[in-house]
Structure formats: C-alpha cells, structure tokens
Write an enzyme that holds these catalytic residues in place. Structure first.
Site, PDB file in Angstrom:
ATOM      1  N   THR A 179       0.851  -1.197   0.000  1.00 27.67           N
ATOM      2  CA  THR A 179       0.000   0.000   0.000  1.00 27.67           C
ATOM      3  C   THR A 179       0.884   1.243   0.000  1.00 27.67           C
ATOM      4  O   THR A 179       1.958   1.234   0.597  1.00 27.67           O
ATOM      5  CB  THR A 179      -0.856  -0.035   1.285  1.00 27.67           C
ATOM      6  OG1 THR A 179      -1.719  -1.152   1.211  1.00 27.67           O
ATOM      7  CG2 THR A 179      -1.642   1.244   1.483  1.00 27.67           C
ATOM      8  N   ARG A 207     -14.109  -7.170  -0.541  1.00 24.71           N
ATOM      9  CA  ARG A 207     -13.441  -6.888   0.744  1.00 24.71           C
ATOM     10  C   ARG A 207     -12.828  -5.479   0.701  1.00 24.71           C
ATOM     11  O   ARG A 207     -12.186  -5.094  -0.266  1.00 24.71           O
ATOM     12  CB  ARG A 207     -12.354  -7.937   0.988  1.00 24.71           C
ATOM     13  CG  ARG A 207     -11.500  -7.706   2.241  1.00 24.71           C
ATOM     14  CD  ARG A 207     -10.207  -6.995   1.923  1.00 24.71           C
ATOM     15  NE  ARG A 207      -9.308  -6.927   3.083  1.00 24.71           N
ATOM     16  CZ  ARG A 207      -8.230  -6.160   3.125  1.00 24.71           C
ATOM     17  NH1 ARG A 207      -7.920  -5.390   2.099  1.00 24.71           N
ATOM     18  NH2 ARG A 207      -7.466  -6.151   4.193  1.00 24.71           N
ATOM     19  N   VAL A 208     -13.027  -4.712   1.750  1.00 25.32           N
ATOM     20  CA  VAL A 208     -12.394  -3.393   1.869  1.00 25.32           C
ATOM     21  C   VAL A 208     -11.459  -3.429   3.067  1.00 25.32           C
ATOM     22  O   VAL A 208     -11.827  -3.923   4.134  1.00 25.32           O
ATOM     23  CB  VAL A 208     -13.456  -2.286   2.060  1.00 25.32           C
ATOM     24  CG1 VAL A 208     -12.788  -0.931   2.243  1.00 25.32           C
ATOM     25  CG2 VAL A 208     -14.408  -2.242   0.871  1.00 25.32           C
ATOM     26  N   GLY A 209     -10.244  -2.906   2.878  1.00 23.90           N
ATOM     27  CA  GLY A 209      -9.265  -2.877   3.969  1.00 23.90           C
ATOM     28  C   GLY A 209      -9.272  -1.535   4.684  1.00 23.90           C
ATOM     29  O   GLY A 209     -10.198  -0.730   4.553  1.00 23.90           O
ATOM     30  N   ASP A 210      -8.208  -1.313   5.427  1.00 23.13           N
ATOM     31  CA  ASP A 210      -8.119  -0.105   6.245  1.00 23.13           C
ATOM     32  C   ASP A 210      -7.852   1.165   5.449  1.00 23.13           C
ATOM     33  O   ASP A 210      -8.223   2.266   5.868  1.00 23.13           O
ATOM     34  CB  ASP A 210      -6.965  -0.254   7.254  1.00 23.13           C
ATOM     35  CG  ASP A 210      -5.624  -0.412   6.534  1.00 23.13           C
ATOM     36  OD1 ASP A 210      -5.485  -1.371   5.749  1.00 23.13           O
ATOM     37  OD2 ASP A 210      -4.730   0.433   6.736  1.00 23.13           O
ATOM     38  N   THR A 230       0.184   1.375   6.475  1.00 24.77           N
ATOM     39  CA  THR A 230       0.260   0.229   5.582  1.00 24.77           C
ATOM     40  C   THR A 230       0.355  -1.014   6.461  1.00 24.77           C
ATOM     41  O   THR A 230       0.774  -0.934   7.604  1.00 24.77           O
ATOM     42  CB  THR A 230       1.473   0.343   4.634  1.00 24.77           C
ATOM     43  OG1 THR A 230       1.562  -0.829   3.821  1.00 24.77           O
ATOM     44  CG2 THR A 230       2.773   0.523   5.385  1.00 24.77           C
ATOM     45  N   GLY A 231      -0.082  -2.138   5.925  1.00 23.59           N
ATOM     46  CA  GLY A 231      -0.035  -3.358   6.727  1.00 23.59           C
ATOM     47  C   GLY A 231      -1.297  -4.157   6.529  1.00 23.59           C
ATOM     48  O   GLY A 231      -2.154  -3.811   5.701  1.00 23.59           O
ATOM     49  N   GLY A 233      -4.815  -5.043   6.862  1.00 22.84           N
ATOM     50  CA  GLY A 233      -5.827  -4.053   7.149  1.00 22.84           C
ATOM     51  C   GLY A 233      -6.758  -4.357   8.303  1.00 22.84           C
ATOM     52  O   GLY A 233      -7.165  -3.445   9.027  1.00 22.84           O
TER      53      GLY A 233
HETATM   54  N1  GLY Z   1      -3.532  -2.153   4.165  1.00 20.79           N
HETATM   55  C1  GLY Z   1      -4.104  -2.595   2.958  1.00 20.79           C
HETATM   56  C2  GLY Z   1      -5.217  -3.517   3.129  1.00 20.79           C
HETATM   57  O1  GLY Z   1      -5.235  -4.325   4.047  1.00 20.79           O
HETATM   58  O2  GLY Z   1      -6.086  -3.488   2.306  1.00 20.79           O
END
Ligand code: GLY
Length: 312
Positions: A179, A207-210, A230-231, A233
């Site tokens: 990311t 799916r949606v991440g952070d 980043t990481g 999510g």
């Molecule tokens: N940090 C990116 C995600 O998990 O989508």
C-alpha cells in the site's frame, strides 16, 4: 505566516527482498519529486498528496493502481482516501475496478461531492461523470500478479501453509503490504493525507481494507496530525489506528512517539503488523513499522531523504 513544506511518503512495509529495494526507492523518489515540486510552487498539501500518490499508483512496483494484488477471481479492486486537514473535507473510493488512479477519484469526491465515500460501480460512475476515463480491468492486471495469485491459490488447494493467509505472526510478517501513502504540509501550514491500495492478495471480491476507511488507514486534521498506514488491514481497522495515532499527537506526544506507540499497540492488542507515517501541525514527522522492512521518503527544504528501513 509562511511554513516550510514537508512531504513524507511510505511505499509499503513488509519483508521486501533485496532485489525489490531499488525499484521501491526509485518509485518513492519520483513521488517525492512530483509532490514536493508542487509544494515548492505554492500548491496545497492536498494537491501534493494527490500527485505523489498518483505517481505510485502509476508505478507497478507498488500494490496500488496497475500492478495491484489480485482478488480471488483475478481482478484488480482498489481503495483510496484523501483528506484535507484544514477543513476535514474527505474523499474516499473503494472496490473500484476501472480507474487507473483511484486517488484522483477520491479527490473528485473531496472537491465535488457533499458525500465522503463511494464504492464500486457508483464510485466509477461518479468519477466518469466528473471527467475521469474508465479503463478495462485487465489493463491494470500484470503477469507478476497473475503468477503470485496462481501460487497462492495452488498452495491453498494443496493445503500447504500459505504465507499470505496464515494467521501466524511470522508468516504475516513475510507477506507483502505494498500500500502507498503520503502526508504533507504546505507553505500555509495546512496538512493532508492520502492512502491508496489494491488490498491484500487473493482477497474476496468486495473486501475493503483499512486504507480508504477514514481514521483507519488515513486521517488528517490540522488540530492533531496527518497519518497514513500500511499493513494487514483488518487489525488496523479494528483499532481505528490512524485516528488513535493522531489523537496521541493532539494529546502531546511527538509524531515519532505516537508512530511507535501505534505500532506497539497494533502488535500488543491484536498481533498486527504494519507501518505508519505521521506529520504533526508543527512539521515534525514520525515513522515506525514492525515488519522486516519499510520503504519511505521524506522531503523538506533541507532536501530529500529516502530509504528502506530494516527492523532487527
Ligand atoms: N492495508 C491494505 C489492506 O489491508 O487493504
């Protein structure tokens, strides 16, 4: 009153192999040049963040834009958020599949919409209605990622330990979190933040991440700080970690202290791994990660610095 511009970038935090370092440094240098060039010409922090993120979306080194990780069904599905700390105006898009630069769509949402967040086909329609061209999803898919997905799915089918999806901490540390994110301060002292991602490898469609969730992977407020993470999510989302970190700065921690505290909290509370960049309203910065490596770049009037920091 005039302020010294600052631009701080991350290009992912993971077990980046030696062979990948030069490409990450090149990509970050290009993003710094684009974003800081704008700041030097008096552009706003939001303009600089958008431009720097877009450069990394266009660079297939990173998990953003073309070259992103693929979903279970072999498509690119991307999320991005842009936030202006001077007025809290925010634009977010998620699960977009036909935009080369999701951060530019996020900018349109920030500028042109009374809403904060659009997803999927509605986000693409909004972007097209505001002048953005739509592309075919296959234009964003590259052979490297098709091969990576094939290997992950073959391992899953064979019942082999999959380093990307294993719940073990050491395995998660090995996984790629590429990311991208940027925080900036402009010459008027306003701050902004942006984050863009293709999410995680082999993710379920939808799916949606952070990264694009306000206060999770991105946040900016002149009264506290600007942050991008980043990481992996899911733990970051559960802790609303971006907001947690800027609140620490508002409560008196330095950005460096708050960045380290956020990563410690992520690990201690949920065993999560990742990286963070933070910029305070006084121009001080912090970054921290608990992954083996994190790619970053910083530019101030003193010049650019970039590197791939190693842990341990
Ligand atoms: N940090 C990116 C995600 O998990 O989508």
């Amino acid at each position: 009153m005039s302020f010294q511009p600052v631009l701080l970038i991350h290009g992912g935090a993971w077990a980046m192999p030696e062979a990948e370092i030069a490409a990450h440094e090149r990509g970050i240098a290009n993003a710094l040049a684009a974003g800081y060039g704008l700041l030097e010409r008096g552009a706003s922090a939001v303009d600089a963040v958008e431009a720097a993120v877009a450069v990394m979306e266009d660079d297939e080194t990173f998990d953003a834009g073309r070259g992103s990780f693929l979903t279970q069904d072999g498509r690119v599905q991307m999320d991005a958020l842009l936030m202006d700390g001077s007025n809290l105006r925010t634009g977010g898009v998620a699960c977009v599949e036909r935009l080369r630069n999701p951060i530019k769509a996020a900018r349109l949402v920030l500028d042109e919409s009374p809403h904060v967040y659009f997803v999927g086909a509605g986000a693409e329609r909004f972007a097209r209605q505001h002048g953005m061209a739509l592309c075919d999803n296959m234009e964003l898919v590259i052979p490297r990622e098709q091969e990576r997905l094939f290997k992950a799915q073959a391992a899953e089918l064979a019942g082999l330990p999959d380093e990307t999806f294993s719940g073990s901490l050491s395995a998660e540390k090995l996984a790629s979190h590429d990311t991208v994110g940027v925080v900036a301060m402009d010459s008027t002292g306003n701050i902004a933040a942006g984050t863009s991602t293709g999410g995680t490898l082999n993710k379920a469609p939808g799916r949606v991440g952070d990264s694009s969730l306000i206060g999770c992977g991105c946040y900016a407020d002149n009264l506290s700080a600007a942050v991008s993470l980043t990481g992996w999510g899911e733990p970051i989302m559960k802790l609303v970690l971006g907001k947690w970190a800027v609140d620490k700065v508002a409560a008196g921690a330095s950005p460096a202290e708050a960045a380290q505290a956020a990563i410690d909290y992520l690990y201690e509370r949920l065993g999560g791994h990742g990286g963070i960049i933070l910029l305070g309203p006084d121009g001080r910065v912090g970054l921290a990660h608990n992954t083996p490596r994190m790619a970053w770049g910083l530019q101030t009037p003193a010049g650019p610095q970039l590197g791939v920091t190693r842990n341990g």
